[in-house]
Design a protein around this motif. Structure first.
Motif, short mmCIF file in Angstrom:
data_model
loop_
_atom_site.label_atom_id
_atom_site.label_comp_id
_atom_site.label_asym_id
_atom_site.label_seq_id
_atom_site.Cartn_x
_atom_site.Cartn_y
_atom_site.Cartn_z
N SER A 128 67.51 122.72 105.60
CA SER A 128 68.52 122.95 106.71
C SER A 128 68.27 124.60 107.14
CB SER A 128 69.97 122.81 106.04
OG SER A 128 70.08 123.58 104.92
N LEU A 129 67.24 125.06 106.88
CA LEU A 129 66.78 126.23 107.17
C LEU A 129 66.76 126.33 108.82
CD1 LEU A 129 66.18 129.05 105.70
CD2 LEU A 129 63.75 128.42 106.13
N VAL A 130 67.53 127.18 109.32
CA VAL A 130 67.35 127.64 110.68
C VAL A 130 66.99 128.94 110.95
CG1 VAL A 130 69.23 125.95 111.47
CG2 VAL A 130 69.73 128.26 110.95
N GLY A 131 67.04 130.04 110.20
CA GLY A 131 66.52 131.49 110.54
C GLY A 131 66.00 132.26 109.31
N VAL A 132 65.81 133.28 109.69
CA VAL A 132 65.24 134.33 108.57
C VAL A 132 64.95 135.67 108.97
CG1 VAL A 132 62.78 133.83 109.17
CG2 VAL A 132 62.97 134.77 106.83
N ALA A 133 65.22 136.52 108.14
CA ALA A 133 65.11 138.07 108.29
C ALA A 133 64.80 138.59 107.10
CB ALA A 133 66.57 138.58 108.76
N PHE A 134 64.13 139.99 107.43
CA PHE A 134 63.86 140.78 106.03
C PHE A 134 64.67 141.81 105.70
CE2 PHE A 134 59.72 138.63 107.41
CZ PHE A 134 59.65 137.86 106.45
N SER A 135 65.09 141.91 104.69
CA SER A 135 65.97 143.04 104.17
C SER A 135 65.07 144.30 103.89
CB SER A 135 66.91 142.73 103.09
OG SER A 135 67.61 143.81 102.48
N PRO A 136 65.64 145.59 104.27
CA PRO A 136 64.81 146.79 103.93
C PRO A 136 64.85 146.92 102.22
CG PRO A 136 67.11 147.27 104.98
CD PRO A 136 66.71 145.84 104.98
N LEU A 137 65.97 146.19 101.54
CA LEU A 137 66.07 146.06 100.04
C LEU A 137 64.92 145.47 99.53
CD1 LEU A 137 70.00 145.74 99.87
CD2 LEU A 137 68.61 147.86 100.04
N GLY A 138 64.16 144.79 100.40
CA GLY A 138 62.97 143.98 99.67
C GLY A 138 63.18 142.49 99.48
N THR A 139 64.16 142.30 100.06
CA THR A 139 64.48 140.62 99.69
C THR A 139 64.41 139.91 101.08
OG1 THR A 139 66.93 140.79 100.10
CG2 THR A 139 65.95 140.64 97.89
N THR A 140 64.00 138.63 101.18
CA THR A 140 64.26 137.59 102.30
C THR A 140 65.50 137.03 102.64
OG1 THR A 140 61.72 137.42 101.98
CG2 THR A 140 63.02 135.74 103.44
N ILE A 141 66.01 137.37 103.63
CA ILE A 141 67.47 136.69 104.04
C ILE A 141 67.27 135.35 104.92
CG2 ILE A 141 69.51 136.94 105.02
CD1 ILE A 141 68.70 139.00 102.63
N LEU A 142 67.86 134.52 104.43
CA LEU A 142 67.70 132.89 105.05
C LEU A 142 69.08 132.28 105.51
CD1 LEU A 142 65.77 131.62 102.21
CD2 LEU A 142 64.73 132.50 104.29
N ALA A 143 69.01 131.70 106.55
CA ALA A 143 70.18 131.18 107.29
C ALA A 143 70.16 129.64 107.10
CB ALA A 143 70.51 131.83 108.46
N THR A 144 71.12 128.98 106.96
CA THR A 144 71.08 127.52 106.82
C THR A 144 72.22 127.12 107.69
OG1 THR A 144 72.50 127.11 105.00
CG2 THR A 144 70.18 127.34 104.63
N ASN A 145 72.14 125.67 108.18
CA ASN A 145 73.11 125.09 109.25
C ASN A 145 72.79 123.41 108.87
OD1 ASN A 145 74.74 123.80 111.03
ND2 ASN A 145 74.03 125.23 112.66
N LEU A 146 73.85 122.90 108.36
CA LEU A 146 73.73 121.36 107.86
C LEU A 146 74.00 120.35 108.85
CD1 LEU A 146 75.44 121.43 104.25
CD2 LEU A 146 72.93 121.70 104.89
N GLN A 147 74.17 120.96 110.37
CA GLN A 147 74.24 120.27 111.56
C GLN A 147 75.25 119.09 111.53
OE1 GLN A 147 72.28 120.99 114.21
NE2 GLN A 147 71.03 122.52 112.81
N THR A 148 76.44 119.75 111.07
CA THR A 148 77.60 118.94 111.07
C THR A 148 78.47 119.56 111.98
OG1 THR A 148 78.55 119.98 109.43
CG2 THR A 148 77.46 117.92 108.96
N PRO A 149 78.71 118.96 113.46
CA PRO A 149 79.53 119.78 114.50
C PRO A 149 80.73 120.29 114.26
CG PRO A 149 78.40 117.66 115.49
CD PRO A 149 78.31 117.48 113.62
N ASN A 150 81.48 119.51 113.47
CA ASN A 150 82.85 119.81 113.29
C ASN A 150 83.13 120.61 112.10
OD1 ASN A 150 83.62 118.62 115.88
ND2 ASN A 150 83.36 116.73 114.98
N GLU A 151 82.16 120.71 111.23
CA GLU A 151 82.35 121.65 109.87
C GLU A 151 81.47 122.73 110.05
OE1 GLU A 151 82.35 119.29 106.60
OE2 GLU A 151 82.83 117.43 107.52
N LEU A 152 82.11 123.95 109.23
CA LEU A 152 81.10 125.14 109.24
C LEU A 152 80.55 125.02 107.88
CD1 LEU A 152 83.91 127.72 110.22
CD2 LEU A 152 82.19 126.84 111.81
N ASN A 153 79.29 124.29 107.78
CA ASN A 153 78.64 124.10 106.61
C ASN A 153 77.41 125.15 106.39
OD1 ASN A 153 79.97 122.25 105.62
ND2 ASN A 153 79.23 120.50 106.66
N GLY A 154 77.11 126.21 107.24
CA GLY A 154 76.13 127.00 107.13
C GLY A 154 76.29 128.24 106.14
#
Length: 357
Positions: free
Chosen positions: A316-342
């Motif tokens: 369900s991954l839709v995006g990525v960013a890198f933090s200055p703290l050294g970690t990788t930040i990931l964004a997910t979205n389960l693609q259910t139109p009427n629910e906030l499942n990200g």
């Protein structure tokens, strides 16, 4: 009298062995593969696989390969394969840690210089959500930050540290101040999706109907390049030479990462991805993006010489960013139109992100 039949001794099986995990990191419910020996199937079926002591669903097994789905509740820990005769060596898997849920990101999050994470609650097209952008601290505390932007989509910081947000419904770009108040920065951007700044403060905005706009620091707007329209969105990132990388998922499984040079010339930088979405650049020039590679979805790395590999599994991954703290930040979205499942996650993949300013 007939003589009783001798009982055959139970089959002695070699203990399973795990030599490698591909990829070596995953989101919960991500699909990974074990490489090793004596991994099944056995006469009774597949072996038992435990991740952090939780039973995992086995998708496929052969003597040297076993595919499984990471349990939803698993955290960073060990994988173990068990047969009737014994257990394998424990093998480590990095599992991303959930920081915040109830979101609706449709592209990559943005991370400030202090490590604060910004993600959208975008919502269905034309429907206003109570909160447009949420701010999440590195320890997972989420707070509403921006309201009133219809279908907030792309996020980007400028060289001064100001946050900018696109609205795909309005075609506007908004500048956000430190208190979360928004003002219109540019209008008429079509279906404004992805956003990215270069080191000189030029803002690039992707209109998914086929145009990449450039807005200079004086807020003059130029048509920078044109691409094939995307039914979903454009996603943008800029490297230190000023080359703009763009993805725009289509209905094929052979999508490209486009590279647009400083003169607006466009070329297919890498081709062979399924539904490529949010992307981010590493300091060494590698491109990381949410995409499907050879039928497996997750975080894909593409090197400058054109080698692509899956580094993290996540359907369900839709995006990525890198933090200055050294970690990788990931964004997910389960693609259910009427629910906030990200949700947003972090994981230590040992990647140093590109810092343009």
């Amino acid at each position: 009298m007939p003589r009783p039949r001798a009982q055959s001794a139970p089959e002695i099986l070699p203990d399973p062995r795990i030599d490698d995990i591909v990829p070596a990191a995953a989101l919960p419910l991500g699909e990974i593969e074990l490489i090793g020996a004596h991994l099944g199937p056995y006469t009774f079926g597949p072996p038992a696989v435990l991740v952090d002591g939780q039973s995992a669903h086995v998708l496929m097994c052969r003597p040297t390969r076993l595919a499984l789905r990471v349990p939803e509740g698993a955290s960073t820990g060990l994988i173990e394969v068990r047969s009737p005769s014994g257990a394998s060596n424990p093998a480590p898997l990095r599992i991303a840690r959930q920081l915040s849920e109830g979101l609706h990101p449709v592209t990559s999050p943005a991370v400030s210089r202090s490590g604060m994470i910004y993600a959208t609650i975008s919502g269905p097209r034309g429907k206003q959500t109570p909160v447009s952008v949420v701010r999440v601290s590195p320890d997972g505390r989420g707070t509403p930050f921006v309201t009133g932007i219809l279908n907030a989509t792309g996020l980007a910081f400028n060289p001064d540290g100001d946050l900018f947000v696109t609205s795909r419904a309005e075609g506007n770009v908004y500048r956000i101040d430190a208190s979360g108040e928004s003002t219109v920065y540019a209008e008429g951007m079509g279906v404004a999706t992805g956003a990215a700044f270069d080191a000189d403060g030029n803002l690039f905005v992707g209109d998914r109907s086929g145009t990449i706009f450039k807005i200079d620091p004086q807020r003059r707007i130029f048509v920078y390049a044109t691409l094939e329209a995307s039914p979903a969105a454009y996603h943008l990132a800029v490297n230190k030479e000023g080359v703009l990388f763009v993805t725009g998922p289509s209905l094929t499984s052979n999508d490209a990462i486009w590279a647009i040079d400083t003169h607006g010339e466009t070329r297919a930088w890498y081709r062979g991805l399924g539904r490529p979405q949010g992307l981010a650049l590493a300091k060494n020039g590698d491109v990381y993006l949410a995409a499907c590679l050879h039928g497996r979805r997750g975080l894909v790395r593409v090197t400058s010489d054109g080698n692509a590999s899956l580094v993290l599994a996540g359907t369900s991954l839709v995006g990525v960013a890198f933090s200055p703290l050294g970690t990788t930040i990931l964004a997910t979205n389960l693609q259910t139109p009427n629910e906030l499942n990200g949700a947003v996650y972090d994981v230590d993949l040992g990647i140093e992100g590109l810092n343009l300013f």
